[in-house]
Design a protein around this motif. Structure first.
Motif, short mmCIF file in Angstrom:
data_model
loop_
_atom_site.label_atom_id
_atom_site.label_comp_id
_atom_site.label_asym_id
_atom_site.label_seq_id
_atom_site.Cartn_x
_atom_site.Cartn_y
_atom_site.Cartn_z
N SER A 81 -8.77 1.29 -8.58
CA SER A 81 -9.29 0.12 -7.58
C SER A 81 -10.07 -0.56 -6.94
CB SER A 81 -7.48 0.13 -6.67
OG SER A 81 -6.92 -0.88 -5.92
N ASP A 100 0.58 -1.39 -0.70
CA ASP A 100 0.08 -0.14 0.30
C ASP A 100 0.60 1.38 -0.52
OD1 ASP A 100 -2.43 -1.33 -0.38
OD2 ASP A 100 -2.27 -1.73 2.43
N ASN A 106 2.98 -4.06 -6.88
CA ASN A 106 2.62 -4.56 -5.52
C ASN A 106 2.94 -5.66 -5.08
OD1 ASN A 106 0.98 -2.96 -4.26
ND2 ASN A 106 -1.51 -4.28 -4.48
N GLN A 158 0.86 3.80 -3.46
CA GLN A 158 -0.60 4.72 -2.73
C GLN A 158 -0.27 6.07 -2.03
OE1 GLN A 158 -3.69 2.62 -1.72
NE2 GLN A 158 -3.17 0.27 -3.08
#
Length: 306
Positions: free
Chosen positions: A227, A168, A244, A171
């Motif tokens: 997403s 994460d 990812n 992001q």
């Protein structure tokens, strides 16, 4: 006040994990009531000492990849949420006066000693002047890493939590870089990251090869919307075919790739298959599920007991 040597405050071999130093900026008469010019001179002197001692700007993996020249415009823009200014930016006095009353700088010395600087100021009517307080927070690499991890369970370890958080982090960088682009700044996509040795040792993840999302292709808001709607976001990641998914080895106790020996006996699960939770013994080969909708099959350790 300024004659400290921050390089040795927090070496793990000395057994010190963190040190905090708070002080007020005095004027030439020793009063805490100072002008902004007094504070500017004091901060410049402090930063010069730090630079001479080898301190660098700590550009975290969640930070926008912008140039030193754009740093000031970025943190002082009212539409940007960051207050972390590159301490090596050559602040003029006029720029210093425009800084908010609460300002931060993040520094590192090598990869094992970190320093967070906080500057706060208020105008005190009794003194008819400003009062500036500066805090220097030295920390080890472990404390530095833990500062942006969230431990939800008593059995959580630094490596297991970091492995969970790692996918994460791009992001968060995209959020910062979207803001930079919106105010007209350029993103330096070839700007290198650096390795956190403890993370590399514990998890096999090399943070110098951090994967980012291309901010020129998609904004943070668009990325999150698509997403959450289930769209394959692979085309928006930089420099990796299957983003990812950090490179994990069996040395990382929290995760294990398919077709690799189980590193620890207990219950494991994978997002690649529904109801996958199962018990595996150390040394068992972890199953693979090709042609699934998730991608690479990574097993996650849940616990030793059911």
């Amino acid at each position: 006040m300024y004659g400290f040597d921050g390089r040795g405050h927090d070496k793990p071999k000395r057994g010190i994990q963190s040190v905090r130093i708070d002080f007020f900026v005095p004027n030439s008469q020793g009063s805490y009531g100072v002008t902004k010019k007094d504070a500017y001179v004091a901060v410049q002197k402090l930063f010069k000492q730090l630079e001479e001692q080898g301190w660098q700007n700590d550009r975290r993996v969640t930070s926008a990849r912008i140039s030193l020249q754009d740093s000031y415009d970025y943190v002082t823009d009212e539409n940007v949420s960051s207050s972390f200014l590159n301490y090596q930016y050559p602040l003029t006095f006029d720029q210093f006066k425009q800084l908010p009353s609460l300002q931060f700088w993040d520094l590192r010395n090598g990869t094992d000693v970190f320093l967070d600087i906080t500057m706060q100021y208020n105008f005190e009517e009794e003194l008819n002047n400003y009062v500036y307080m500066i805090s220097l927070d030295f920390s080890s690499e472990e404390i530095h890493i833990n500062s942006y991890l969230s431990y939800d369970n008593p059995d959580d370890t630094m490596e297991s939590v970091f492995i969970e958080a790692y996918p994460d982090l791009p992001q968060a960088r995209l959020y910062a870089e979207t803001q930079a682009l919106e105010i007209g700044l350029d993103i330096q996509q070839d700007q290198p990251d650096y390795t956190l040795p403890l993370i590399l040792e514990k998890t096999g993840i090399d943070t110098s090869k951090f994967i980012s999302i291309d901010p020129y292709k998609i904004t943070y808001k668009e990325f999150m919307q698509r997403s959450e709607a289930g769209e394959d976001m692979t085309p928006y990641y930089e420099n990796k075919i299957k983003p990812n998914k950090p490179e994990i080895t069996s040395k990382a106790r929290g995760r294990c790739p398919a077709n690799q020996p189980c590193p620890k006996s207990g219950y494991w699960f994978t997002f690649a298959k529904a109801d996958s939770r199962a018990y595996f013994k150390q040394g068992d080969i972890m199953p693979n599920y090709p042609h699934n909708n998730w991608g690479e099959v990574i097993w996650q350790f849940e616990g030793e007991k059911g």
